[in-house]
Design a protein around this motif. Structure first.
Motif, PDB file in Angstrom:
ATOM      1  N   UNK A 230       0.824  -1.222   0.000  1.00  0.00           N
ATOM      2  CA  UNK A 230       0.000   0.000   0.000  1.00  0.00           C
ATOM      3  C   UNK A 230       0.858   1.272   0.000  1.00  0.00           C
ATOM      4  N   UNK A 231       2.153   1.136   0.280  1.00  0.00           N
ATOM      5  CA  UNK A 231       3.040   2.304   0.290  1.00  0.00           C
ATOM      6  C   UNK A 231       3.102   3.015  -1.063  1.00  0.00           C
ATOM      7  N   UNK A 232       3.176   2.291  -2.203  1.00  0.00           N
ATOM      8  CA  UNK A 232       3.203   3.002  -3.493  1.00  0.00           C
ATOM      9  C   UNK A 232       1.979   3.879  -3.730  1.00  0.00           C
ATOM     10  N   UNK A 233       0.811   3.473  -3.255  1.00  0.00           N
ATOM     11  CA  UNK A 233      -0.382   4.305  -3.416  1.00  0.00           C
ATOM     12  C   UNK A 233      -0.202   5.631  -2.697  1.00  0.00           C
ATOM     13  N   UNK A 234       0.419   5.584  -1.513  1.00  0.00           N
ATOM     14  CA  UNK A 234       0.656   6.811  -0.754  1.00  0.00           C
ATOM     15  C   UNK A 234       1.694   7.699  -1.434  1.00  0.00           C
ATOM     16  N   UNK A 235       2.531   7.115  -2.269  1.00  0.00           N
ATOM     17  CA  UNK A 235       3.578   7.878  -2.952  1.00  0.00           C
ATOM     18  C   UNK A 235       3.095   8.509  -4.244  1.00  0.00           C
ATOM     19  N   UNK A 236       2.130   7.874  -4.899  1.00  0.00           N
ATOM     20  CA  UNK A 236       1.805   8.261  -6.273  1.00  0.00           C
ATOM     21  C   UNK A 236       1.040   9.575  -6.381  1.00  0.00           C
ATOM     22  N   UNK A 237       0.198   9.900  -5.399  1.00  0.00           N
ATOM     23  CA  UNK A 237      -0.577  11.131  -5.513  1.00  0.00           C
ATOM     24  C   UNK A 237       0.339  12.345  -5.542  1.00  0.00           C
ATOM     25  N   UNK A 238       1.188  12.489  -4.525  1.00  0.00           N
ATOM     26  CA  UNK A 238       2.125  13.607  -4.506  1.00  0.00           C
ATOM     27  C   UNK A 238       3.176  13.458  -5.593  1.00  0.00           C
ATOM     28  N   UNK A 239       3.642  12.222  -5.801  1.00  0.00           N
ATOM     29  CA  UNK A 239       4.677  12.010  -6.800  1.00  0.00           C
ATOM     30  C   UNK A 239       4.253  12.413  -8.195  1.00  0.00           C
TER      31      UNK A 239
ATOM     32  N   UNK B 263      -5.696  11.158 -11.352  1.00  0.00           N
ATOM     33  CA  UNK B 263      -5.296   9.974 -10.609  1.00  0.00           C
ATOM     34  C   UNK B 263      -6.261   9.709  -9.458  1.00  0.00           C
ATOM     35  N   UNK B 264      -6.638  10.761  -8.736  1.00  0.00           N
ATOM     36  CA  UNK B 264      -7.583  10.602  -7.629  1.00  0.00           C
ATOM     37  C   UNK B 264      -8.952  10.156  -8.128  1.00  0.00           C
ATOM     38  N   UNK B 265      -9.388  10.712  -9.261  1.00  0.00           N
ATOM     39  CA  UNK B 265     -10.699  10.345  -9.812  1.00  0.00           C
ATOM     40  C   UNK B 265     -10.717   8.877 -10.231  1.00  0.00           C
ATOM     41  N   UNK B 266      -9.644   8.420 -10.854  1.00  0.00           N
ATOM     42  CA  UNK B 266      -9.588   7.019 -11.262  1.00  0.00           C
ATOM     43  C   UNK B 266      -9.660   6.081 -10.077  1.00  0.00           C
ATOM     44  N   UNK B 267      -8.943   6.419  -9.012  1.00  0.00           N
ATOM     45  CA  UNK B 267      -8.969   5.573  -7.823  1.00  0.00           C
ATOM     46  C   UNK B 267     -10.336   5.598  -7.152  1.00  0.00           C
TER      47      UNK B 267
ATOM     48  N   UNK C 156      -3.690  -9.391  -8.272  1.00  0.00           N
ATOM     49  CA  UNK C 156      -2.522  -9.670  -9.105  1.00  0.00           C
ATOM     50  C   UNK C 156      -2.586  -8.868 -10.403  1.00  0.00           C
ATOM     51  N   UNK C 157      -3.739  -8.892 -11.059  1.00  0.00           N
ATOM     52  CA  UNK C 157      -3.878  -8.160 -12.320  1.00  0.00           C
ATOM     53  C   UNK C 157      -3.744  -6.656 -12.104  1.00  0.00           C
ATOM     54  N   UNK C 158      -4.379  -6.137 -11.048  1.00  0.00           N
ATOM     55  CA  UNK C 158      -4.328  -4.697 -10.794  1.00  0.00           C
ATOM     56  C   UNK C 158      -2.913  -4.252 -10.412  1.00  0.00           C
ATOM     57  N   UNK C 159      -2.205  -5.052  -9.635  1.00  0.00           N
ATOM     58  CA  UNK C 159      -0.849  -4.678  -9.221  1.00  0.00           C
ATOM     59  C   UNK C 159       0.072  -4.536 -10.425  1.00  0.00           C
ATOM     60  N   UNK C 160       0.025  -5.516 -11.314  1.00  0.00           N
ATOM     61  CA  UNK C 160       0.886  -5.459 -12.494  1.00  0.00           C
ATOM     62  C   UNK C 160       0.457  -4.340 -13.438  1.00  0.00           C
ATOM     63  N   UNK C 161      -0.850  -4.166 -13.602  1.00  0.00           N
ATOM     64  CA  UNK C 161      -1.344  -3.094 -14.475  1.00  0.00           C
ATOM     65  C   UNK C 161      -0.983  -1.723 -13.911  1.00  0.00           C
ATOM     66  N   UNK C 162      -1.089  -1.566 -12.595  1.00  0.00           N
ATOM     67  CA  UNK C 162      -0.775  -0.283 -11.983  1.00  0.00           C
ATOM     68  C   UNK C 162       0.711   0.037 -12.107  1.00  0.00           C
ATOM     69  N   UNK C 163       1.557  -0.978 -11.911  1.00  0.00           N
ATOM     70  CA  UNK C 163       2.997  -0.758 -12.064  1.00  0.00           C
ATOM     71  C   UNK C 163       3.331  -0.294 -13.481  1.00  0.00           C
ATOM     72  N   UNK C 164       2.704  -0.913 -14.464  1.00  0.00           N
ATOM     73  CA  UNK C 164       2.942  -0.513 -15.854  1.00  0.00           C
ATOM     74  C   UNK C 164       2.399   0.882 -16.135  1.00  0.00           C
TER      75      UNK C 164
ATOM     76  N   UNK D 266      -5.536   6.295 -15.682  1.00  0.00           N
ATOM     77  CA  UNK D 266      -5.328   4.851 -15.705  1.00  0.00           C
ATOM     78  C   UNK D 266      -4.535   4.393 -14.481  1.00  0.00           C
ATOM     79  N   UNK D 267      -3.536   5.182 -14.083  1.00  0.00           N
ATOM     80  CA  UNK D 267      -2.760   4.837 -12.890  1.00  0.00           C
ATOM     81  C   UNK D 267      -3.645   4.820 -11.651  1.00  0.00           C
TER      82      UNK D 267
END
Length: 419
Positions: free
Chosen positions: A24-33, A55-59, A80-88, A112-113
């Protein structure tokens, strides 16, 4: 309290909390990042704001849909599918931003992210509660599980932006996002494939009775009120962030804004962890009302604060009311919704926070520009008052449970069957 948390860790095992926290740490990083990345590469704060909002609207929109899919199909495949798709998707956003892609491409990639965020936080809650119920744990232990998960959330949302800020200072915001993508691909996959994923799986076809099937599709009115409460809680976060940013900028110390917000998060995490010490006689409804009263009383001083020292003091103390409110709302939801819709309901709560924060930040930021920090803080106080009104007017109850509709599809032992 220590014994309760020891039992909680024994129940969850050593690997699951680590994987869920790092996942869950990457989610906390992506908004500000994402905002810092697009602002630096495009030179436009407006474009950065659009990317962050997308990004916020998509989530916000996609989170509950993934939760519903997890309720129906189990967590393993969707996560599994969402994790790999989100990383990409995050990696694609970084590459597009560095390549000076136009706004018309950056915003859809940010959307999309957000839409592919794997919702590890709410699904970890669902899975942990399922493990506790299947083990025959009582409501006190389930409350400790939710307090523990809430603390992991708070720590991640303090540490995530700090890591982004550090990476931006030492290298580039894109480095933080690429690191987040790699972390999610590894730990999100680990969370999805962990053996405990079966604990929250949907019962096999034919094992649930017709009554159980009906319960999975029906939500009480209180569940929707609790979702509204979380939107209001998110609005408090967004308005507080806007006010803190405006006041620190006005005082000539804009770099202190993140530290002030982090101090609030640390206090919230510490108080949330201590909730397990509350006696069982303190019911969830009383806790909810006490927490919302705390939100109102502790947010009122924001309207008068005019110094950095005062801001630190007021915001840090206010953090003591946040975790009790969040954790209690999650606990009330767990108690009131049918088992077959728990993941969806948990995801709705998390999405409500994200959506409320984004909307309030945009609205309060404009107010702060025109009328100063007190105007933004007034929005936070108003949201707190609305939370208090809901806590005193909404009646919550227990969803009926039976052996055929327990999480995981197996009859629990001992006191796990709740009446």
């Amino acid at each position: 309290m220590l014994r309760t948390y020891r039992d909680t860790l024994c129940l969850l095992g050593p690997a699951l909390p680590v994987l869920s926290f790092l996942g869950r740490l990457p989610t906390a990083m992506c908004q500000l990042g994402s905002v810092l990345l697009v602002a630096e590469t495009s030179g436009s704060l407006a474009t950065a704001g659009l990317a962050g909002g997308a990004l916020a609207a998509g989530q916000t929109v996609a989170g509950p849909l993934l939760g519903r899919l997890a309720d129906r199909r189990g967590q393993r495949g969707p996560v599994l599918a969402a994790s790999l798709a989100n990383a990409l998707a995050v990696a694609a956003l970084v590459l597009a931003a560095v390549a000076d892609a136009p706004t018309g491409l950056l915003v859809p990639l940010a959307l999309l992210a957000g839409a592919t965020v794997p919702q590890i936080g709410p699904l970890a809650r669902t899975r942990s509660v399922a493990l506790a119920r299947r083990a025959g744990s009582d409501d006190r232990t389930v409350g400790a599980v939710l307090s523990f998960e809430g603390t992991l959330d708070e720590v991640s949302f303090v540490l995530g932006p700090a890591l982004v800020g550090l990476a931006a200072a030492l290298a580039h915001p894109g480095a933080a996002l690429l690191g987040a993508a790699l972390l999610l691909a590894l730990c999100g996959t680990g969370f999805a494939l962990h053996p405990t994923a079966a604990a929250a799986a949907r019962p096999p076809d034919g094992t649930a009775t017709r009554t159980g099937a009906a319960e999975r599709t029906r939500l009480p009115g209180s569940a929707y009120a609790l979702r509204v409460t979380m939107v209001l809680q998110g609005a408090m976060f967004g308005a507080s962030q806007a006010g803190i940013t405006a006041l620190t900028a006005g005082l000539g110390v804009p770099a202190q804004a993140g530290l002030v917000y982090a101090a609030m998060g640390v206090m919230s995490a510490a108080v949330g962890l201590s909730l397990a010490a509350l006696p069982a006689t303190v019911g969830l409804t009383l806790r909810w009302r006490a927490a919302t009263a705390g939100l109102v009383l502790l947010s009122l001083p924001l309207l008068a604060v005019d110094s950095l020292t005062g801001l630190y003091a007021v915001v840090t103390v206010l953090g003591a009311a946040y975790a009790p409110h969040l954790i209690t709302v999650f606990a009330l939801t767990e108690r009131s919704v049918p088992a077959g819709r728990l993941a969806e309901s948990m995801a709705f709560l998390t999405s409500g926070i994200v959506g409320g924060q984004a909307l309030a930040l945009a609205f309060s930021g404009r107010l702060a520009e025109q009328h100063g920090a007190p105007a933004a803080f007034a929005v936070a106080v108003g949201a707190a008052a609305a939370c208090a009104v809901l806590s005193w007017t909404v009646r919550t109850g227990r969803a009926p449970r039976g052996p055929e509709v327990t999480r995981g599809g197996a009859a629990p032992s001992g006191s796990a069957a709740r009446g």
